[in-house]
Design an enzyme around this catalytic site. Structure first.
Site, mmCIF file in Angstrom:
data_model
loop_
_atom_site.group_PDB
_atom_site.id
_atom_site.type_symbol
_atom_site.label_atom_id
_atom_site.label_comp_id
_atom_site.label_asym_id
_atom_site.label_seq_id
_atom_site.Cartn_x
_atom_site.Cartn_y
_atom_site.Cartn_z
ATOM 1 N N LYS A 34 0.866 -1.135 -0.002
ATOM 2 C CA LYS A 34 -0.079 0.013 0.041
ATOM 3 C C LYS A 34 0.894 1.135 0.064
ATOM 4 C CE LYS A 34 -0.708 0.082 4.945
ATOM 5 N NZ LYS A 34 -1.650 0.055 5.881
ATOM 6 N N GLY A 38 9.776 -1.617 -0.215
ATOM 7 C CA GLY A 38 10.903 -1.468 0.846
ATOM 8 C C GLY A 38 10.504 -1.552 2.081
ATOM 9 N N GLY A 196 15.446 4.820 25.287
ATOM 10 C CA GLY A 196 16.755 4.658 25.371
ATOM 11 C C GLY A 196 17.103 3.186 24.557
ATOM 12 N N GLU A 218 14.812 6.786 29.932
ATOM 13 C CA GLU A 218 14.782 5.622 29.940
ATOM 14 C C GLU A 218 14.204 4.891 31.210
ATOM 15 O OE1 GLU A 218 14.995 2.969 27.491
ATOM 16 O OE2 GLU A 218 14.733 1.837 29.271
ATOM 17 N N ASP A 326 8.309 -8.437 11.110
ATOM 18 C CA ASP A 326 7.833 -7.839 12.370
ATOM 19 C C ASP A 326 6.608 -8.215 12.442
ATOM 20 O OD1 ASP A 326 10.172 -6.342 12.155
ATOM 21 O OD2 ASP A 326 9.279 -4.296 12.245
ATOM 22 N N HIS A 458 47.188 -5.897 9.410
ATOM 23 C CA HIS A 458 47.460 -4.915 10.396
ATOM 24 C C HIS A 458 47.823 -3.708 9.278
ATOM 25 C CE1 HIS A 458 49.151 -3.000 13.824
ATOM 26 N NE2 HIS A 458 50.125 -2.594 13.037
HETATM 27 P P1 FAD Z 1 7.914 -3.738 6.928
HETATM 28 O O1 FAD Z 1 9.237 -3.304 6.816
HETATM 29 O O2 FAD Z 1 7.143 -2.859 8.202
HETATM 30 O O3 FAD Z 1 7.088 -3.845 5.750
HETATM 31 C C1 FAD Z 1 5.741 -3.974 5.732
HETATM 32 C C2 FAD Z 1 5.043 -3.399 4.699
HETATM 33 O O4 FAD Z 1 3.834 -4.011 4.401
HETATM 34 C C3 FAD Z 1 4.917 -1.849 4.627
HETATM 35 O O5 FAD Z 1 5.666 -1.331 3.278
HETATM 36 C C4 FAD Z 1 3.573 -1.631 4.825
HETATM 37 O O6 FAD Z 1 3.085 -0.338 3.894
HETATM 38 C C5 FAD Z 1 2.813 -2.895 3.812
HETATM 39 N N1 FAD Z 1 1.361 -3.269 4.354
HETATM 40 C C6 FAD Z 1 1.215 -3.402 5.576
HETATM 41 N N2 FAD Z 1 -0.187 -3.726 5.760
HETATM 42 C C7 FAD Z 1 -0.732 -3.818 4.266
HETATM 43 C C8 FAD Z 1 -1.844 -4.263 3.852
HETATM 44 N N3 FAD Z 1 -2.940 -4.519 4.485
HETATM 45 N N4 FAD Z 1 -1.992 -4.201 2.418
HETATM 46 C C9 FAD Z 1 -0.812 -3.860 1.700
HETATM 47 N N5 FAD Z 1 0.308 -3.572 2.228
HETATM 48 C C10 FAD Z 1 0.401 -3.498 3.616
HETATM 49 N N6 FAD Z 1 16.283 -3.178 11.380
HETATM 50 C C11 FAD Z 1 17.454 -3.532 11.185
HETATM 51 O O7 FAD Z 1 17.792 -4.672 10.858
HETATM 52 N N7 FAD Z 1 18.412 -2.468 11.302
HETATM 53 C C12 FAD Z 1 18.279 -1.247 11.356
HETATM 54 O O8 FAD Z 1 19.304 -0.437 11.379
HETATM 55 C C13 FAD Z 1 17.108 -0.674 11.572
HETATM 56 N N8 FAD Z 1 16.592 0.475 11.969
HETATM 57 C C14 FAD Z 1 15.435 1.162 12.258
HETATM 58 C C15 FAD Z 1 15.214 2.177 12.588
HETATM 59 C C16 FAD Z 1 13.848 2.581 12.781
HETATM 60 C C17 FAD Z 1 13.734 4.245 12.861
HETATM 61 C C18 FAD Z 1 12.806 1.635 12.523
HETATM 62 C C19 FAD Z 1 11.424 2.497 12.874
HETATM 63 C C20 FAD Z 1 13.092 0.621 12.604
HETATM 64 C C21 FAD Z 1 14.372 0.088 12.237
HETATM 65 N N9 FAD Z 1 14.653 -1.295 11.799
HETATM 66 C C22 FAD Z 1 15.756 -1.687 11.385
HETATM 67 C C23 FAD Z 1 13.679 -2.406 11.830
HETATM 68 C C24 FAD Z 1 12.988 -2.700 10.473
HETATM 69 O O9 FAD Z 1 12.614 -1.420 9.831
HETATM 70 C C25 FAD Z 1 12.212 -3.575 10.518
HETATM 71 O O10 FAD Z 1 12.228 -4.952 11.383
HETATM 72 C C26 FAD Z 1 11.579 -4.187 8.945
HETATM 73 O O11 FAD Z 1 11.380 -3.137 8.343
HETATM 74 C C27 FAD Z 1 10.633 -5.444 9.074
HETATM 75 O O12 FAD Z 1 10.451 -5.811 7.803
HETATM 76 P P2 FAD Z 1 8.941 -6.227 7.448
HETATM 77 O O13 FAD Z 1 9.066 -6.690 5.903
HETATM 78 O O14 FAD Z 1 8.557 -7.262 8.501
HETATM 79 O O15 FAD Z 1 7.770 -5.135 7.669
#
Ligand code: FAD
Length: 485
Positions: A34, A38, A196, A218, A326, A458
């Site tokens: 949606k 990415g 934190g 924190e 996630d 090194h």
């Molecule tokens: P997401 O990346 O959340 O993707 C889910 C997708 O599903 C989204 O694009 C959403 O729009 C789509 N979606 C949801 N519901 C629907 C629906 N009903 N229909 C169609 N599309 C839908 N992780 C790391 O490993 N390293 C990092 O450095 C790191 N930094 C981060 C920094 C921040 C500020 C945050 C918030 C998170 C960070 N993370 C990091 C965590 C990482 O972003 C998540 O673990 C990762 O994005 C999870 O991937 P995912 O595919 O499960 O879900």
């Protein structure tokens, strides 16, 4: 109705990786997303934060250039350009993901998917388009269903969204989540960060580099509480040295409107008080992104916090419906989502799958950086291991001296009897890259002897693992041996 072998809901690092792997395995695959491809990682998490961290690093390097004999006068930053660069990086990578899906023959449909049957979804026009102004992004489907898609198997990869803080004033303008922080057009003068852990600590570190007056609140007794105790304590000391106020064992109980447009933040804890801020950034917790997904319609079970329950093959309670990333609440990291995506796709395509959570590295891009893999010292002892602690400071490493980054250390936890590596914890320069050796050591069940006996180039920062291993064996070369009692 469009028909596929596999339907993936969500195009984040879980979903798009699963889709590509499944297509490579010969399945006809569709991804419904949606927002921009990415996911959170690319659009609102890993990548945009690190692009901003990089700008902060460059700024910091120029501010300290005189130490290196480089004259850089009137150094200042242009936050608008910091944001533009960040957005350009994100756009390029998001376009790259869309291109990869296309190149692998995956059909990408833009819209919000909602289950109507276990393997049938209807697609609605998505509610809000992605913006970097902190506007609503997770809006419910806006329009009527535009089409239906069915598939033999479905992977739910809808990720997570920031948790809301249940305190009075959390809805006030100026109180932002991590998503909203991307919309800030200028560096706040006074910033309070609630939480934190990795996300809160990264934002705090970033804005402090740009000159904001930062307070981190924190609840637990130290920063980054999931990391090894010594690392969390070292980060706290480092933040304080940089002028960041770190309040541990403290909670924010309310936010009200203060004088002159400021926010007044009430803090409870050992030193209860109130303070003023221009922006309050809520960096605590994530909740599963399952709104309007129709899980209840098809009977997909969730746990008490709403995360989708899966078995060790990523199957939900409903046949042919899998969940990854996630939304399963396993470890909220992009690389875990991708690992699960590959495994789910392989299993669905009838290939054996390798799902192994024993080695999960993680990095936090504060200054200094933090990275870890495996057990902390406390966790190892609690699990009944007798341990050897192998530590080495960056200050004793030639390369760290040459780059002028001598803060921090490496701490390896190893079993006492066999010296096998149980955990590696790093705080210091390039920790996020150095942890790869620790992860490999754990995957290969390497011992301190093997780390110490591997020739490392090194002078490199990578030598620190070898040096720590030697210290752990009681044979340190570049630090004084511990005095025998
Ligand atoms: P997401 O990346 O959340 O993707 C889910 C997708 O599903 C989204 O694009 C959403 O729009 C789509 N979606 C949801 N519901 C629907 C629906 N009903 N229909 C169609 N599309 C839908 N992780 C790391 O490993 N390293 C990092 O450095 C790191 N930094 C981060 C920094 C921040 C500020 C945050 C918030 C998170 C960070 N993370 C990091 C965590 C990482 O972003 C998540 O673990 C990762 O994005 C999870 O991937 P995912 O595919 O499960 O879900």
């Amino acid at each position: 109705m469009l028909e596929f072998d596999l339907l993936v809901i969500g195009g984040g690092p879980g979903g798009y990786v699963a889709a590509i792997r499944a297509a490579q395995r010969g399945l006809r695959v569709c991804v419904v997303e949606k927002d921009r491809p990415g996911g959170v990682c690319l659009n609102w998490g890993c990548i945009p934060t690190k692009a901003m961290v990089r700008s902060a690093e460059v700024y910091h390097a120029l501010c300290t250039a005189a130490e290196f004999g480089v004259v850089a006068e009137n150094v200042r930053y242009d936050f608008a350009v910091v944001r533009e660069r960040r957005d350009a990086v994100v756009t390029e990578l998001a376009d790259g993901v869309a291109g990869l899906l296309e190149a692998n023959g995956v059909t990408l449909i833009e819209g919000h998917a909602r289950f109507v049957e276990p393997t049938v979804v209807e697609i609605h026009e998505a509610g809000a388009s992605p913006t970097f102004d902190g506007g609503p992004r997770y809006a419910a489907p806006a329009g009527p269903a535009v089409r239906r898609v069915c598939a033999r198997d479905v992977i739910v990869a809808t990720g997570s969204v920031p948790a809301q803080l249940p305190i009075p004033g959390a809805e006030l303008p100026g109180v932002v989540t991590s998503d909203g922080a991307f919309g800030l057009t200028e560096v706040p003068s006074r910033l309070v960060v609630i939480g934190g852990s990795a996300v809160g600590a990264e934002w705090a570190s970033l804005f402090a580099t740009y000159g904001a007056e930062v307070v981190v609140v924190e609840m637990r007794n130290r920063l980054v509480p999931s990391e090894d105790d010594e690392v969390g304590e070292a980060l706290g000391r480092s933040f304080r040295r940089r002028g960041i106020t770190v309040l541990t064992g403290a909670t924010v109980t309310a936010i009200t409107e203060g004088d002159g447009g400021a926010l007044r933040v009430s803090i409870a804890g050992p030193a209860a008080h109130e303070l003023d801020a221009d922006i309050v950034l809520v960096g605590v917790g994530r909740r599963p992104n399952t709104a309007q997904l129709g899980l209840e319609v098809v009977g997909v079970e969730t746990d008490a916090r709403g995360f989708i329950e899966v078995d060790d093959r990523l199957r939900t309670s409903v046949e042919h419906v899998y969940a990854i990333g996630d939304v399963t609440g396993r470890a909220l990291l992009a690389h875990v989502a991708s690992h699960q995506g590959v495994a789910a796709a392989d299993m669905i395509a009838g290939h054996g799958a390798h799902l192994d959570y024993s080695v999960i590295p993680a990095a936090t891009f504060t200054h200094p950086e933090i990275a870890s893999v495996g057990l902390t010292e406390d966790a190892a002892r609690a699990a009944g291991h007798e341990v050897v602690i192998a530590k080495f400071p960056f200050a004793a490493l030639g390369r760290a001296k040459t780059v002028g980054e001598t803060e921090g250390f490496v701490k390896i936890i190893a079993g006492r009897a066999h010296r096998e590596v149980l955990g590696v914890h790093i705080i210091g320069p390039s920790a996020s890259d150095l942890i790869a050796e620790g992860a490999l050591a754990m995957s290969l069940e390497a011992t301190l002897e093997e780390l110490a006996g591997t020739i490392h180039a090194h002078p490199t920062l990578g030598e620190i693992g070898m040096e720590a291993a030697m210290a752990g064996l009681g044979l340190p070369v570049h630090i004084a041996p511990r005095k025998k009692r």
